[in-house]
Motif scaffolding. Structure first.
Motif, PDB file in Angstrom:
ATOM      1  N   ALA A   1       2.600 -43.877 -43.066  1.00 12.06           N
ATOM      2  CA  ALA A   1       3.799 -43.928 -43.899  1.00 12.06           C
ATOM      3  C   ALA A   1       4.059 -42.575 -44.560  1.00 12.06           C
ATOM      4  CB  ALA A   1       3.670 -45.029 -44.956  1.00 12.06           C
ATOM      5  N   CYS A   2       2.990 -41.915 -44.994  1.00 18.49           N
ATOM      6  CA  CYS A   2       3.099 -40.631 -45.671  1.00 18.49           C
ATOM      7  C   CYS A   2       2.283 -39.576 -44.923  1.00 18.49           C
ATOM      8  CB  CYS A   2       2.574 -40.744 -47.110  1.00 18.49           C
ATOM      9  SG  CYS A   2       3.411 -41.980 -48.138  1.00 18.49           S
ATOM     10  N   ALA A   3       2.511 -38.321 -45.267  1.00 21.90           N
ATOM     11  CA  ALA A   3       1.710 -37.232 -44.706  1.00 21.90           C
ATOM     12  C   ALA A   3       0.435 -37.111 -45.536  1.00 21.90           C
ATOM     13  CB  ALA A   3       2.495 -35.929 -44.729  1.00 21.90           C
ATOM     14  N   ASP A   4      -0.494 -38.075 -45.352  1.00 23.36           N
ATOM     15  CA  ASP A   4      -1.691 -38.108 -46.182  1.00 23.36           C
ATOM     16  C   ASP A   4      -2.988 -38.170 -45.380  1.00 23.36           C
ATOM     17  OD1 ASP A   4      -1.664 -40.687 -45.208  1.00 23.36           O
ATOM     18  OD2 ASP A   4      -1.244 -41.644 -47.127  1.00 23.36           O
ATOM     19  N   SER A   5      -2.911 -38.117 -44.059  1.00 19.32           N
ATOM     20  CA  SER A   5      -4.117 -38.308 -43.242  1.00 19.32           C
ATOM     21  C   SER A   5      -4.322 -37.201 -42.217  1.00 19.32           C
ATOM     22  CB  SER A   5      -4.054 -39.672 -42.544  1.00 19.32           C
ATOM     23  OG  SER A   5      -4.050 -40.713 -43.477  1.00 19.32           O
ATOM     24  N   ARG A   6      -3.877 -36.022 -42.520  1.00 21.80           N
ATOM     25  CA  ARG A   6      -4.087 -34.888 -41.625  1.00 21.80           C
ATOM     26  C   ARG A   6      -5.425 -34.218 -41.918  1.00 21.80           C
ATOM     27  NH1 ARG A   6       1.841 -31.804 -41.551  1.00 21.80           N
ATOM     28  NH2 ARG A   6       3.126 -33.672 -41.220  1.00 21.80           N
ATOM     29  N   LYS A   7      -5.850 -33.355 -41.017  1.00 22.03           N
ATOM     30  CA  LYS A   7      -7.012 -32.516 -41.263  1.00 22.03           C
ATOM     31  C   LYS A   7      -6.613 -31.412 -42.245  1.00 22.03           C
ATOM     32  CE  LYS A   7      -9.869 -34.356 -38.174  1.00 22.03           C
ATOM     33  NZ  LYS A   7     -11.164 -34.973 -38.541  1.00 22.03           N
ATOM     34  N   LYS A   8      -7.616 -30.906 -42.963  1.00 19.56           N
ATOM     35  CA  LYS A   8      -7.319 -29.883 -43.963  1.00 19.56           C
ATOM     36  C   LYS A   8      -6.728 -28.632 -43.330  1.00 19.56           C
ATOM     37  CE  LYS A   8      -9.306 -27.833 -48.122  1.00 19.56           C
ATOM     38  NZ  LYS A   8     -10.513 -27.725 -48.979  1.00 19.56           N
ATOM     39  N   ALA A   9      -7.154 -28.318 -42.102  1.00 18.95           N
ATOM     40  CA  ALA A   9      -6.659 -27.118 -41.428  1.00 18.95           C
ATOM     41  C   ALA A   9      -5.534 -27.428 -40.442  1.00 18.95           C
ATOM     42  CB  ALA A   9      -7.808 -26.415 -40.710  1.00 18.95           C
ATOM     43  N   ASP A  10      -4.896 -28.584 -40.582  1.00 20.44           N
ATOM     44  CA  ASP A  10      -3.811 -28.968 -39.665  1.00 20.44           C
ATOM     45  C   ASP A  10      -2.696 -27.924 -39.718  1.00 20.44           C
ATOM     46  OD1 ASP A  10      -1.452 -30.285 -38.538  1.00 20.44           O
ATOM     47  OD2 ASP A  10      -2.603 -32.140 -38.675  1.00 20.44           O
ATOM     48  N   PRO A  11      -2.292 -27.394 -38.547  1.00 19.50           N
ATOM     49  CA  PRO A  11      -1.284 -26.325 -38.550  1.00 19.50           C
ATOM     50  C   PRO A  11       0.153 -26.822 -38.700  1.00 19.50           C
ATOM     51  CG  PRO A  11      -1.964 -26.798 -36.301  1.00 19.50           C
ATOM     52  CD  PRO A  11      -2.827 -27.664 -37.199  1.00 19.50           C
ATOM     53  N   ARG A  12       0.376 -28.138 -38.614  1.00 21.88           N
ATOM     54  CA  ARG A  12       1.748 -28.639 -38.701  1.00 21.88           C
ATOM     55  C   ARG A  12       2.360 -28.334 -40.061  1.00 21.88           C
ATOM     56  NH1 ARG A  12       0.986 -34.828 -37.260  1.00 21.88           N
ATOM     57  NH2 ARG A  12      -1.046 -34.393 -38.235  1.00 21.88           N
ATOM     58  N   PRO A  13       3.651 -28.023 -40.099  1.00 23.25           N
ATOM     59  CA  PRO A  13       4.280 -27.725 -41.392  1.00 23.25           C
ATOM     60  C   PRO A  13       4.375 -28.974 -42.257  1.00 23.25           C
ATOM     61  CG  PRO A  13       5.948 -27.883 -39.665  1.00 23.25           C
ATOM     62  CD  PRO A  13       4.603 -27.935 -38.975  1.00 23.25           C
ATOM     63  N   LEU A  14       4.382 -28.768 -43.551  1.00 23.49           N
ATOM     64  CA  LEU A  14       4.582 -29.846 -44.525  1.00 23.49           C
ATOM     65  C   LEU A  14       6.012 -29.725 -45.047  1.00 23.49           C
ATOM     66  CD1 LEU A  14       1.170 -29.471 -46.357  1.00 23.49           C
ATOM     67  CD2 LEU A  14       1.859 -31.419 -44.948  1.00 23.49           C
ATOM     68  N   ILE A  15       6.784 -30.777 -44.823  1.00 24.85           N
ATOM     69  CA  ILE A  15       8.209 -30.735 -45.135  1.00 24.85           C
ATOM     70  C   ILE A  15       8.549 -31.865 -46.104  1.00 24.85           C
ATOM     71  CG2 ILE A  15      10.550 -30.829 -44.190  1.00 24.85           C
ATOM     72  CD1 ILE A  15       8.941 -28.365 -43.341  1.00 24.85           C
ATOM     73  N   THR A  16       9.328 -31.570 -47.111  1.00 25.22           N
ATOM     74  CA  THR A  16       9.710 -32.584 -48.087  1.00 25.22           C
ATOM     75  C   THR A  16      10.691 -33.581 -47.474  1.00 25.22           C
ATOM     76  OG1 THR A  16      11.563 -31.256 -48.895  1.00 25.22           O
ATOM     77  CG2 THR A  16       9.455 -30.962 -49.984  1.00 25.22           C
ATOM     78  N   GLY A  17      10.539 -34.838 -47.842  1.00 25.06           N
ATOM     79  CA  GLY A  17      11.524 -35.857 -47.510  1.00 25.06           C
ATOM     80  C   GLY A  17      11.706 -36.138 -46.040  1.00 25.06           C
ATOM     81  N   GLU A  18      10.675 -35.942 -45.195  1.00 26.85           N
ATOM     82  CA  GLU A  18      10.838 -36.258 -43.780  1.00 26.85           C
ATOM     83  C   GLU A  18      10.077 -37.525 -43.400  1.00 26.85           C
ATOM     84  OE1 GLU A  18       9.460 -33.342 -41.042  1.00 26.85           O
ATOM     85  OE2 GLU A  18       7.352 -33.487 -41.647  1.00 26.85           O
ATOM     86  N   HIS A  19       9.551 -38.248 -44.382  1.00 31.62           N
ATOM     87  CA  HIS A  19       8.822 -39.488 -44.135  1.00 31.62           C
ATOM     88  C   HIS A  19       9.572 -40.639 -44.813  1.00 31.62           C
ATOM     89  CE1 HIS A  19       5.793 -36.379 -43.431  1.00 31.62           C
ATOM     90  NE2 HIS A  19       5.185 -37.250 -42.651  1.00 31.62           N
ATOM     91  N   PRO A  20      10.468 -41.281 -44.102  1.00 32.62           N
ATOM     92  CA  PRO A  20      11.331 -42.293 -44.730  1.00 32.62           C
ATOM     93  C   PRO A  20      10.566 -43.473 -45.318  1.00 32.62           C
ATOM     94  CG  PRO A  20      11.574 -42.310 -42.326  1.00 32.62           C
ATOM     95  CD  PRO A  20      10.794 -41.087 -42.670  1.00 32.62           C
ATOM     96  N   GLU A  21       9.352 -43.762 -44.806  1.00 34.45           N
ATOM     97  CA  GLU A  21       8.593 -44.884 -45.349  1.00 34.45           C
ATOM     98  C   GLU A  21       7.782 -44.504 -46.582  1.00 34.45           C
ATOM     99  OE1 GLU A  21       6.203 -46.629 -42.322  1.00 34.45           O
ATOM    100  OE2 GLU A  21       7.906 -47.306 -41.123  1.00 34.45           O
TER     101      GLU A  21
END
Length: 775
Positions: A534-554
């Motif tokens: 639902a949220c961006a809360d389960s990535r690895k600490k070194a995950d290269p994906r960008p963190l973007i505000t408001g892109e997780h509708p759930e």
């Protein structure tokens, strides 16, 4: 015999390396499955063996070492038997050892600088590899020089095929030094879950023979993880005393063995709740398996949870009044607050007859019920929590909802033998969102508005909008300035909680904090139970994906506030002494929740997982004034007050004597367990950093000075100890029991305060010290 000594030592070193690599595989899988490892006994080991550096291509980095070091041991045995040429095997061992040392050094770098923890098990593996290298090179007939000369020849002929080269390539690639990851009871590592990246379609079930050859991670379909349902079906003895939920005629029964203080049990409990909401063919039964020897009939590797026994008793006594599941939910919701005073409060809150409940808590029959449950679990192979049986088949760990669905479907389908399930990974739900930049709510200080999105900074001003990267590595002071430049302010803890939980929180114990009394409203911004993806809360600490505000509708509250969990931990607090981090970040996992609260970090903290959002409105002037009046000179952000006290060795010491120096001042007592853990660590760091000006002062609050003297006689400290038996000094500081430690900069400003201590905090303590010293 002397001629054979080095080959013998080489063979033994290789055999031990293979054995140790095997043990590390088990420890790794136990930890990543959310379980505690019987081998891994300290926080540093757990942090390293769960980190992203503990695997390569989805496989534990120690896995190839079992076969490869075993092969070297076999070659050493053949050398001893005169079947292979000693010189050639020495060259091969030298090649393997050199690459292993290089690879181990690379992993050691990540362990120290990325994971920021030390794994003694991993260092043992490194030492074993050095022994293989040393003994392997030394057993060459011409000694080390002959081994390295032969290695040079081997490299010169690297493109030529040959059996030694083939083995060398395999061994060099698979050198099994393990370094690396981060929260339970010792359990055999089944099921094994291997994660990859993108979601696939539907779960597939394969019937296999009892002992199949396990598939490698590379053979799994993309975006899946594997769950293993064991072949054995256990007959569990469940009587009428066991609480149940769900349709009585449900085709599948899940029997849970759990511990209310176990964080992974809490996570599994929430996932089971979601499963029950989504299907009508499952019923559950709850059995106690507290991880403490005083109330568990089985021999445990160690006592994990000191509040587990009374928590189990509390639920049994609630059951006698028909309120088991209400108490069950209350205990898991608050499983970090399970002291006796908390349990009594929960009994009142769920509507129990507290007099009868209290009498039941002391009844031996209550303890007997818990022991009986644990005996059933132990007889069926339960060794730790969480463990559960699906129609008699035992599984372990906090399995996600998708896996639970697949397990139920597979068991319903019937059939014998072990089952391998390839379950689609629940990736993050990403999509466009729309809505206002802020949301107005009724808060504890009247109407206020809170930014709907985490802030980014434009021209020094905080801006709330979707689709951008939030401000990262902002200190509390940076966040405060950016909000004020935008005509707003930082949110108070209670305002932030109002937005997240949907209800105005209460400070029930009057300590000025709300997160530790959180019984009202939602546990998560979007609902009661954690939803993976639902949220961006389960990535690895070194995950290269960008963190973007408001892109997780759930990841949205019903009122329209986004990303209160995940992405960035968020600063709250109007003054430095109230500075705290809320919500959890992109790597917090199920710990990301409304109740997530960290107030031990300095307002100067600069970390790329820390951001903020702003609030406005609300009459908070009284809160600011009250904060300024509390403990003048004794709270974070203040210039430390001038104090003076008697030294236990005679004479006096005061703050004036320490002027201009960075000081760690810890309030402690001889009877305090966490103090006894923290003091030796502070002593060690004091010896290490005293030449850089560090001062450490122990403020002893024992009423009986002789108790302090006895403790110090057995445990001498290298830094001064001031007597404060009447707590005259301690009561002037914003403390909370012992140990409470204040970290004071050279200019006299109190940089931060920490409360309590546990061994896993050691790397953090050293970081705080280095920050204090300006390193």
């Amino acid at each position: 015999m002397k001629d054979k000594l080095l080959p013998i030592l080489f063979t033994l070193a290789s055999a031990f390396s293979a054995y140790w690599a095997f043990k590390l595989i088990g420890a790794h899988y136990e930890l990543v499955a959310g379980l505690d490892s019987g081998l891994c006994k300290d926080g540093g080991c757990g942090a390293v063996l769960q980190s992203e550096w503990s695997e390569l291509f989805g496989v534990p980095v120690s896995a190839p070492g079992v076969a490869l070091y075993g092969a070297l041991a076999l070659l050493g045995g053949l050398v001893l038997a005169g079947k292979l040429d000693r010189a050639r095997i020495s060259v091969l061992a030298t090649a393997c050892g050199l690459i292993g040392v290089g690879f181990g050094g690379w992993l050691l770098f990540h362990m120290l600088y990325h994971v920021d923890s030390v794994c003694r098990l991993c260092l043992t593996m490194d030492a074993a590899n050095l022994a293989v290298l040393g003994f392997g090179a030394a057993m060459h007939p011409q000694g080390f020089g002959g081994a390295f000369k032969g290695l040079k020849g081997l490299l010169a002929n690297a493109m030529k095929p040959g059996p030694e080269l083939g083995l060398a390539v395999v061994i060099l690639i698979g050198t099994p030094l393990v370094h690396a990851t981060t929260k339970q009871a010792p359990v055999e590592p089944a099921p094994v879950v291997i994660e990859t990246a993108t979601p696939s379609a539907t779960p597939s079930v394969a019937e296999v023979t009892p002992k199949p050859t396990p598939l490698r991670a590379s053979t799994l379909p993309p975006g899946t993880k594997r769950v293993v349902i064991p072949e054995q079906v256990h007959e569990l003895t469940i009587d009428s005393s066991v609480p149940r939920r769900g349709p009585s005629k449900a085709a599948v029964e899940i029997v849970l063995f759990e511990d209310f203080q176990c964080p992974f049990c809490k996570k599994l409990s929430g996932n089971i709740e979601v499963l029950m909401e989504e299907r009508d063919d499952v019923k559950i039964a709850f059995m106690h398996f507290p991880m403490h020897g005083s109330c568990n009939a089985n021999e445990l590797a160690k006592n994990m949870h000191k509040f587990a026994c009374n928590s189990a008793r509390a639920s049994v006594c609630a059951q006698k009044q028909g309120k088991f599941w209400e108490m069950h939910d209350m205990l898991f919701r608050n499983n970090s607050r399970l002291r006796n005073s908390n349990l009594s409060a929960y009994a009142r809150e769920v509507g129990l007859d507290t007099k009868a409940w209290t009498a039941c808590m002391q009844d031996q029959a209550t303890s007997d019920k818990i022991l009986a449950d644990s005996r059933v679990g132990g007889g069926a192979g339960v060794k730790g929590t969480p463990a559960f049986f699906v129609n008699g088949r035992r599984l372990v760990g906090a399995q996600p909802v998708a896996s639970l669905h697949a397990i139920v479907d597979a068991v319903k389908a019937g059939g014998e033998g072990r089952k391998l399930l390839d379950v689609a990974v629940a990736g993050e739900t990403i999509g466009p969102v729309t809505g206002p930049a802020s949301v107005t709510l009724q808060g504890p200080d009247g109407p206020f508005s809170i930014d709907a999105f985490e802030a980014h900074i434009e021209s020094g001003k905080a801006v709330s909008s979707p689709g951008v990267e939030p401000a990262r590595s902002a200190t509390w002071h940076d966040a405060k300035a950016a909000c004020e430049s935008a005509g707003k302010r930082l949110c108070t803890e209670s305002e932030w909680l109002t937005a997240c939980t949907g209800e105005v929180p209460l400070d029930e114990d009057g300590d000025g904090k709300y997160s530790n009394d959180l019984h009202q409203g939602r546990q998560h911004a979007y609902g009661e139970n954690w939803l993976e993806g639902a949220c961006a809360d389960s990535r690895k600490k070194a995950d290269p994906r960008p963190l973007i505000t408001g892109e997780h509708p759930e990841c949205r509250t019903p009122e329209g506030v986004y990303d209160l969990e995940g992405i960035m931990k968020e600063w709250v607090g109007l003054t430095p002494d109230k500075a705290a981090l809320k919500g959890g970040s992109y790597f917090s996992g199920a710990s990301a929740r409304c109740g997530y609260h960290k107030d031990t970090e300095s307002p100067d903290l600069r970390d790329d997982s820390v951001g903020f959002r702003c609030c406005a409105g609300g009459d908070v002037s009284e809160r600011v004034a009250a904060a300024d009046d509390r403990f003048p000179g004794g709270k974070v952000g203040d210039t430390v007050l001038d104090w003076s006290g008697e030294l236990i060795t005679g004479g006096t010491l005061g703050m004036a004597d320490l002027k201009g120096k960075p000081v760690v001042m810890t309030f402690w007592a001889s009877w305090c367990g966490p103090c006894k853990q923290e003091l030796p660590v502070l002593a060690e760091f004091y010896e290490r950093y005293k030449d850089q000006g560090l001062q450490v002062v122990g403020m002893n609050v024992d009423k009986d000075v002789n108790a302090a003297r006895r403790y110090l006689k057995e445990n001498p400290l290298p830094f001064p100890v001031v007597l404060d038996g009447d707590k005259a000094i301690m009561n002037r500081f914003d403390g909370k029991g012992v140990p409470t430690t204040f970290w004071i900069k050279g200019d006299g400003e109190i940089r931060q305060r920490s409360v309590g201590y546990e061994e896993s905090a050691r790397p953090k303590v050293e970081r705080w010290l280095q920050d204090l010293l300006g390193r």
